[in-house]
Design a protein around this motif. Structure first.
Motif, PDB file in Angstrom:
ATOM      1  N   THR A  89     -15.839  -6.587  55.618  1.00 14.04           N
ATOM      2  CA  THR A  89     -16.056  -7.461  56.763  1.00 14.04           C
ATOM      3  C   THR A  89     -15.090  -8.647  56.728  1.00 14.04           C
ATOM      4  O   THR A  89     -15.042  -9.368  55.738  1.00 14.04           O
ATOM      5  CB  THR A  89     -17.496  -8.005  56.772  1.00 14.04           C
ATOM      6  OG1 THR A  89     -18.414  -6.912  56.732  1.00 14.04           O
ATOM      7  CG2 THR A  89     -17.744  -8.860  58.011  1.00 14.04           C
ATOM      8  N   PRO A  90     -14.321  -8.873  57.795  1.00 15.35           N
ATOM      9  CA  PRO A  90     -13.412 -10.028  57.819  1.00 15.35           C
ATOM     10  C   PRO A  90     -14.171 -11.309  58.125  1.00 15.35           C
ATOM     11  O   PRO A  90     -15.211 -11.282  58.792  1.00 15.35           O
ATOM     12  CB  PRO A  90     -12.433  -9.679  58.953  1.00 15.35           C
ATOM     13  CG  PRO A  90     -13.231  -8.824  59.873  1.00 15.35           C
ATOM     14  CD  PRO A  90     -14.184  -8.030  59.006  1.00 15.35           C
ATOM     15  N   PHE A  91     -13.686 -12.411  57.611  1.00 15.57           N
ATOM     16  CA  PHE A  91     -14.273 -13.706  57.945  1.00 15.57           C
ATOM     17  C   PHE A  91     -13.197 -14.785  57.900  1.00 15.57           C
ATOM     18  O   PHE A  91     -12.222 -14.687  57.154  1.00 15.57           O
ATOM     19  CB  PHE A  91     -15.433 -14.068  57.003  1.00 15.57           C
ATOM     20  CG  PHE A  91     -15.043 -14.349  55.578  1.00 15.57           C
ATOM     21  CD1 PHE A  91     -14.842 -15.650  55.130  1.00 15.57           C
ATOM     22  CD2 PHE A  91     -14.882 -13.310  54.662  1.00 15.57           C
ATOM     23  CE1 PHE A  91     -14.490 -15.910  53.816  1.00 15.57           C
ATOM     24  CE2 PHE A  91     -14.531 -13.556  53.356  1.00 15.57           C
ATOM     25  CZ  PHE A  91     -14.330 -14.864  52.926  1.00 15.57           C
ATOM     26  N   ALA A  92     -13.371 -15.788  58.746  1.00 15.34           N
ATOM     27  CA  ALA A  92     -12.456 -16.928  58.777  1.00 15.34           C
ATOM     28  C   ALA A  92     -12.831 -17.874  57.650  1.00 15.34           C
ATOM     29  O   ALA A  92     -13.964 -18.330  57.568  1.00 15.34           O
ATOM     30  CB  ALA A  92     -12.526 -17.636  60.121  1.00 15.34           C
ATOM     31  N   ASN A  93     -11.885 -18.156  56.807  1.00 17.60           N
ATOM     32  CA  ASN A  93     -12.120 -18.954  55.612  1.00 17.60           C
ATOM     33  C   ASN A  93     -11.377 -20.278  55.708  1.00 17.60           C
ATOM     34  O   ASN A  93     -10.157 -20.312  55.778  1.00 17.60           O
ATOM     35  CB  ASN A  93     -11.644 -18.163  54.376  1.00 17.60           C
ATOM     36  CG  ASN A  93     -11.717 -18.972  53.091  1.00 17.60           C
ATOM     37  OD1 ASN A  93     -12.396 -19.982  53.020  1.00 17.60           O
ATOM     38  ND2 ASN A  93     -11.002 -18.509  52.078  1.00 17.60           N
ATOM     39  N   GLU A  94     -12.152 -21.383  55.729  1.00 18.13           N
ATOM     40  CA  GLU A  94     -11.531 -22.706  55.640  1.00 18.13           C
ATOM     41  C   GLU A  94     -11.135 -22.904  54.178  1.00 18.13           C
ATOM     42  O   GLU A  94     -11.878 -23.464  53.379  1.00 18.13           O
ATOM     43  CB  GLU A  94     -12.497 -23.786  56.109  1.00 18.13           C
ATOM     44  CG  GLU A  94     -12.771 -23.788  57.597  1.00 18.13           C
ATOM     45  CD  GLU A  94     -11.555 -24.190  58.419  1.00 18.13           C
ATOM     46  OE1 GLU A  94     -10.649 -24.845  57.849  1.00 18.13           O
ATOM     47  OE2 GLU A  94     -11.488 -23.831  59.606  1.00 18.13           O
ATOM     48  N   THR A 112     -15.031 -22.095  52.853  1.00 23.23           N
ATOM     49  CA  THR A 112     -16.108 -22.319  53.810  1.00 23.23           C
ATOM     50  C   THR A 112     -15.929 -21.360  54.969  1.00 23.23           C
ATOM     51  O   THR A 112     -14.854 -21.317  55.574  1.00 23.23           O
ATOM     52  CB  THR A 112     -16.097 -23.773  54.337  1.00 23.23           C
ATOM     53  OG1 THR A 112     -16.152 -24.677  53.241  1.00 23.23           O
ATOM     54  CG2 THR A 112     -17.282 -24.011  55.264  1.00 23.23           C
ATOM     55  N   ARG A 113     -16.939 -20.606  55.271  1.00 23.01           N
ATOM     56  CA  ARG A 113     -16.848 -19.637  56.376  1.00 23.01           C
ATOM     57  C   ARG A 113     -16.844 -20.368  57.709  1.00 23.01           C
ATOM     58  O   ARG A 113     -17.659 -21.251  57.959  1.00 23.01           O
ATOM     59  CB  ARG A 113     -18.019 -18.659  56.310  1.00 23.01           C
ATOM     60  CG  ARG A 113     -17.954 -17.589  57.392  1.00 23.01           C
ATOM     61  CD  ARG A 113     -18.931 -16.475  57.109  1.00 23.01           C
ATOM     62  NE  ARG A 113     -18.859 -15.441  58.143  1.00 23.01           N
ATOM     63  CZ  ARG A 113     -19.361 -14.229  57.998  1.00 23.01           C
ATOM     64  NH1 ARG A 113     -19.948 -13.888  56.879  1.00 23.01           N
ATOM     65  NH2 ARG A 113     -19.268 -13.347  58.961  1.00 23.01           N
ATOM     66  N   ASN A 114     -15.907 -19.988  58.583  1.00 23.36           N
ATOM     67  CA  ASN A 114     -15.790 -20.600  59.904  1.00 23.36           C
ATOM     68  C   ASN A 114     -15.290 -19.545  60.880  1.00 23.36           C
ATOM     69  O   ASN A 114     -14.115 -19.216  60.897  1.00 23.36           O
ATOM     70  CB  ASN A 114     -14.814 -21.783  59.857  1.00 23.36           C
ATOM     71  CG  ASN A 114     -14.587 -22.391  61.222  1.00 23.36           C
ATOM     72  OD1 ASN A 114     -15.360 -22.153  62.145  1.00 23.36           O
ATOM     73  ND2 ASN A 114     -13.530 -23.164  61.364  1.00 23.36           N
ATOM     74  N   ASP A 115     -16.191 -19.020  61.706  1.00 21.61           N
ATOM     75  CA  ASP A 115     -15.833 -17.922  62.599  1.00 21.61           C
ATOM     76  C   ASP A 115     -15.321 -18.376  63.957  1.00 21.61           C
ATOM     77  O   ASP A 115     -14.923 -17.554  64.777  1.00 21.61           O
ATOM     78  CB  ASP A 115     -17.033 -17.006  62.815  1.00 21.61           C
ATOM     79  CG  ASP A 115     -17.326 -16.168  61.573  1.00 21.61           C
ATOM     80  OD1 ASP A 115     -16.379 -15.894  60.831  1.00 21.61           O
ATOM     81  OD2 ASP A 115     -18.496 -15.811  61.355  1.00 21.61           O
TER      82      ASP A 115
END
Length: 224
Positions: A133-138, A159-162
């Protein structure tokens, strides 16, 4: 009561405030990082904070710059939960194992240069969990230094940030439905009949499809 008695009472009170009863404090139940190298006062304070109650869910890892390929030597419980990997699967590997085909190469280059120059860097990075699963990572990388200002560890916070990827979905929609019609309604009225073109491209106004003017539809509830 003598002055010495009052002084003793004040000392006892101050001591109880500065050194509360350990049995009354909340224990730190998560995995803690115990550095083997001496750290500067600032970085030692930071690690102490991360090892304190209330920070159990913080997703971070620590890497060793003295070893080849900058391996992870510590991964927090929050890091494991975010990525889906266990600490035994994480530690000993370079953090790049979380990257994938769609990870931006320019972001990777920024991280590489920051490590080379022993600088901090913050990047909105596309990473992948263990299940794919892809996720936006700060992604935030920062050296941990000793009192001589030598980098002894590298700390990485995640920190996850979608939100950025939701905007990416909007762009994808605009490419597929360039002639779509959108409107936003309030209770009892049609309040807005367009969307920002920078998010969804050039969108045809819905009134053009209905045969009404924009002015006629904005406050008319009988538009259909």
């Amino acid at each position: 009561m003598s002055i010495s008695d009052v002084s003793g009472m004040i000392s006892t009170l101050v001591g109880s405030i500065l050194s509360p009863d350990p049995s009354l404090s909340t224990p730190f139940t998560a995995k803690a990082f115990n550095p083997t190298h001496e750290l500067s006062e600032t970085d030692a304070t930071l690690i102490a904070m991360l090892n304190s109650p209330g920070h159990e869910s913080v997703a971070y890892c620590v890497c060793d710059p003295s070893k080849q390929d900058l391996p992870i030597i510590f991964s927090s419980d929050g890091f494991c939960k975010l990525t889906g990997y266990s600490s035994t699967e994480i530690e000993g590997r370079n953090c790049r194992f979380l990257q994938g085909d769609e990870t931006n190469k320019n972001d990777i280059e920024r991280i590489r240069k920051a490590i080379q120059n022993q600088e901090s860097v913050e990047v909105n990075l596309l990473n992948y969990r263990k299940d794919g699963t892809p996720f936006a990572n700060e992604f935030f990388l920062s050296p941990l230094r000793n009192e001589a200002n030598k980098t002894v560890y590298v700390r990485i916070n995640m920190t996850r940030n979608d939100l950025p990827w939701l905007e990416g979905i909007a762009t994808l929609v605009s490419q597929s439905f360039t002639h779509a019609s959108f409107c936003i309604m309030r209770i009892g009225s049609l309040s807005e009949c367009n969307v920002q073109s920078k998010r969804l491209g050039q969108v045809k106004h819905p009134t053009m499809l209905l045969g009404y003017t924009r002015k006629e539809t904005m406050h008319d509830t009988n538009y259909v």
